[in-house]
Design a protein around this motif. Sequence first.
Motif, PDB file in Angstrom:
ATOM      1  N   GLY A  29       0.799  -1.216   0.000  1.00  0.00           N
ATOM      2  CA  GLY A  29       0.000   0.000   0.000  1.00  0.00           C
ATOM      3  C   GLY A  29       0.833   1.267   0.000  1.00  0.00           C
ATOM      4  N   ALA A  30       0.423   2.238   0.849  1.00  0.00           N
ATOM      5  CA  ALA A  30       1.075   3.548   0.894  1.00  0.00           C
ATOM      6  C   ALA A  30       2.413   3.517   1.615  1.00  0.00           C
ATOM      7  CB  ALA A  30       0.145   4.558   1.569  1.00  0.00           C
ATOM      8  N   ASP A  31       2.811   2.370   2.134  1.00  0.00           N
ATOM      9  CA  ASP A  31       4.078   2.276   2.858  1.00  0.00           C
ATOM     10  C   ASP A  31       5.268   2.044   1.937  1.00  0.00           C
ATOM     11  OD1 ASP A  31       3.232   2.596   5.604  1.00  0.00           O
ATOM     12  OD2 ASP A  31       2.178   0.682   5.339  1.00  0.00           O
ATOM     13  N   VAL A  32       5.047   2.020   0.621  1.00  0.00           N
ATOM     14  CA  VAL A  32       6.144   1.821  -0.324  1.00  0.00           C
ATOM     15  C   VAL A  32       6.003   2.788  -1.488  1.00  0.00           C
ATOM     16  CG1 VAL A  32       4.909   0.037  -1.622  1.00  0.00           C
ATOM     17  CG2 VAL A  32       7.405   0.121  -1.698  1.00  0.00           C
ATOM     18  N   GLU A  33       7.145   3.269  -1.970  1.00  0.00           N
ATOM     19  CA  GLU A  33       7.198   4.049  -3.198  1.00  0.00           C
ATOM     20  C   GLU A  33       8.229   3.412  -4.118  1.00  0.00           C
ATOM     21  OE1 GLU A  33       8.785   8.280  -5.047  1.00  0.00           O
ATOM     22  OE2 GLU A  33       8.886   7.946  -2.875  1.00  0.00           O
ATOM     23  N   VAL A  34       7.796   2.952  -5.276  1.00  0.00           N
ATOM     24  CA  VAL A  34       8.705   2.341  -6.241  1.00  0.00           C
ATOM     25  C   VAL A  34       9.428   3.444  -7.004  1.00  0.00           C
ATOM     26  CG1 VAL A  34       8.881   0.891  -8.286  1.00  0.00           C
ATOM     27  CG2 VAL A  34       7.255   0.297  -6.472  1.00  0.00           C
ATOM     28  N   ARG A  35      10.739   3.354  -7.043  1.00  0.00           N
ATOM     29  CA  ARG A  35      11.540   4.356  -7.753  1.00  0.00           C
ATOM     30  C   ARG A  35      11.998   3.858  -9.125  1.00  0.00           C
ATOM     31  NH1 ARG A  35      11.086   9.293  -6.124  1.00  0.00           N
ATOM     32  NH2 ARG A  35      13.193   9.751  -6.877  1.00  0.00           N
ATOM     33  N   SER A  36      12.331   2.608  -9.217  1.00  0.00           N
ATOM     34  CA  SER A  36      12.760   2.023 -10.494  1.00  0.00           C
ATOM     35  C   SER A  36      12.539   0.517 -10.429  1.00  0.00           C
ATOM     36  CB  SER A  36      14.239   2.327 -10.758  1.00  0.00           C
ATOM     37  OG  SER A  36      15.077   1.638  -9.839  1.00  0.00           O
ATOM     38  N   PRO A  37      12.437  -0.149 -11.598  1.00  0.00           N
ATOM     39  CA  PRO A  37      12.577   0.394 -12.957  1.00  0.00           C
ATOM     40  C   PRO A  37      11.384   1.264 -13.341  1.00  0.00           C
ATOM     41  CG  PRO A  37      11.906  -1.888 -13.038  1.00  0.00           C
ATOM     42  CD  PRO A  37      12.174  -1.606 -11.595  1.00  0.00           C
ATOM     43  N   VAL A  38      11.575   2.092 -14.366  1.00  0.00           N
ATOM     44  CA  VAL A  38      10.542   3.035 -14.785  1.00  0.00           C
ATOM     45  C   VAL A  38       9.256   2.306 -15.162  1.00  0.00           C
ATOM     46  CG1 VAL A  38       9.931   4.761 -16.511  1.00  0.00           C
ATOM     47  CG2 VAL A  38      12.238   4.730 -15.537  1.00  0.00           C
ATOM     48  N   GLU A  39       9.375   1.181 -15.854  1.00  0.00           N
ATOM     49  CA  GLU A  39       8.194   0.431 -16.280  1.00  0.00           C
ATOM     50  C   GLU A  39       7.359   0.006 -15.087  1.00  0.00           C
ATOM     51  OE1 GLU A  39       6.951  -3.645 -18.728  1.00  0.00           O
ATOM     52  OE2 GLU A  39       9.074  -3.139 -18.417  1.00  0.00           O
ATOM     53  N   LEU A  40       8.015  -0.440 -14.026  1.00  0.00           N
ATOM     54  CA  LEU A  40       7.286  -0.877 -12.837  1.00  0.00           C
ATOM     55  C   LEU A  40       6.634   0.318 -12.151  1.00  0.00           C
ATOM     56  CD1 LEU A  40       6.440  -2.948 -10.734  1.00  0.00           C
ATOM     57  CD2 LEU A  40       8.699  -2.755  -9.687  1.00  0.00           C
ATOM     58  N   ARG A  41       7.349   1.426 -12.047  1.00  0.00           N
ATOM     59  CA  ARG A  41       6.790   2.621 -11.422  1.00  0.00           C
ATOM     60  C   ARG A  41       5.547   3.086 -12.184  1.00  0.00           C
ATOM     61  NH1 ARG A  41       8.350   6.794  -7.977  1.00  0.00           N
ATOM     62  NH2 ARG A  41       7.520   8.860  -8.533  1.00  0.00           N
ATOM     63  N   GLU A  42       5.636   3.063 -13.513  1.00  0.00           N
ATOM     64  CA  GLU A  42       4.491   3.499 -14.319  1.00  0.00           C
ATOM     65  C   GLU A  42       3.313   2.552 -14.177  1.00  0.00           C
ATOM     66  OE1 GLU A  42       6.129   3.824 -18.201  1.00  0.00           O
ATOM     67  OE2 GLU A  42       6.936   5.852 -17.879  1.00  0.00           O
ATOM     68  N   ARG A  43       3.582   1.251 -14.028  1.00  0.00           N
ATOM     69  CA  ARG A  43       2.495   0.293 -13.834  1.00  0.00           C
ATOM     70  C   ARG A  43       1.798   0.525 -12.493  1.00  0.00           C
ATOM     71  NH1 ARG A  43       2.224  -4.574 -16.329  1.00  0.00           N
ATOM     72  NH2 ARG A  43       0.269  -4.699 -15.164  1.00  0.00           N
ATOM     73  N   VAL A  44       2.581   0.848 -11.452  1.00  0.00           N
ATOM     74  CA  VAL A  44       1.978   1.141 -10.151  1.00  0.00           C
ATOM     75  C   VAL A  44       1.097   2.380 -10.253  1.00  0.00           C
ATOM     76  CG1 VAL A  44       2.453   1.833  -7.765  1.00  0.00           C
ATOM     77  CG2 VAL A  44       3.845   0.043  -8.842  1.00  0.00           C
ATOM     78  N   ILE A  45       1.602   3.447 -10.905  1.00  0.00           N
ATOM     79  CA  ILE A  45       0.833   4.683 -11.050  1.00  0.00           C
ATOM     80  C   ILE A  45      -0.460   4.423 -11.821  1.00  0.00           C
ATOM     81  CG2 ILE A  45       0.823   6.972 -12.121  1.00  0.00           C
ATOM     82  CD1 ILE A  45       3.863   7.066 -11.564  1.00  0.00           C
TER      83      ILE A  45
END
Length: 322
Positions: free
Chosen positions: A293-309
């Motif tokens: 949940g809100a306890d994590v922020e993905v920084r990389s890879p970009v593809e994974l970050r964009e999928r989370v967003i």
Amino acid sequence: MRASRLVSILLLLQTRGRMTARELAERLEVSVRTIYRDVESLHTAGVPLYGDAGTNGGYQLLDGYRTRLTGLTSDEAESLFLAGLPGPAAELGLGAVVTAAQLKLMAALPVELRDRAGRVRERFHLDAPAWYRERDPLPFLPAVADAVWRERVLDVRYKSWKGEVTRRLEPYGLVVKAGRWYLVARSGEHVRTYRVWQILDLVVREEAFTRPDGFDLAAHWQEYLTEFQARLRQGEAVARLTPRGMDRLREMMTPGVVSAAETTARPLPDGRTEVTLPIESVEHALGEFLRLGADVEVRSPVELRERVIATLDDLTARYRDT
């Protein structure tokens, strides 16, 4: 300690036949020189033990010799009641047999060992399957086990990731991992691992096969696990976790991921911790990180970050629409 080791040498040679000094040393975790001294002591005691030199040499008991030194220590008697898993035994149709064997063993033990073994059974219970998972349906497990034991060829219809397939298998052995049964079998030129609960149908043929000499099921399984773990961890992700996120990660993730998080942990000024974690794939990592949940922020890879967003945007839109 030395007396116990001498008995162990006798029992190893009695059950396995010829063994070299190096094999005995590795099995008993002592030096080869120690084995030489122990063998000499057995000779002196009148044990009919002889050795041959050369490539195919080793120590061997005289044909027909059997030791009756089968007494159990207190630790050995206790460990016997921790060695068997009642669940897998029942799935093989051996639950009643295991219970009967334990009763006979208890009756045969001296009173002091019987009391200690009984306390172990009262205080420890092994439940191998993971939480929140029903036992797999295993209608074909007894037939598979019978084919393994009798070395009979199997024709199976199997549910693989490609869909339903048919295979002719030479079953070498069964393994229980985390409460699940796996079949190690040869198909064509390769030895592969099959999930028993994914067998849809099977026929046990009367055609026999020859199990390879020296095939070590435990060693093969360990090699399979090593290769499996290597295939699972083919990428990395950098993430930032709150203190609560770090605690939840330790509870929810596998030991390998937790170890990586603790090894790479870098404290940040805002109180969070930046970590580098191994991932199997973007798709798999997406599900794992969303659990935090809100306890994590993905920084990389970009593809994974964009999928989370994108996933969070979709969830937000859905809840706003309702």
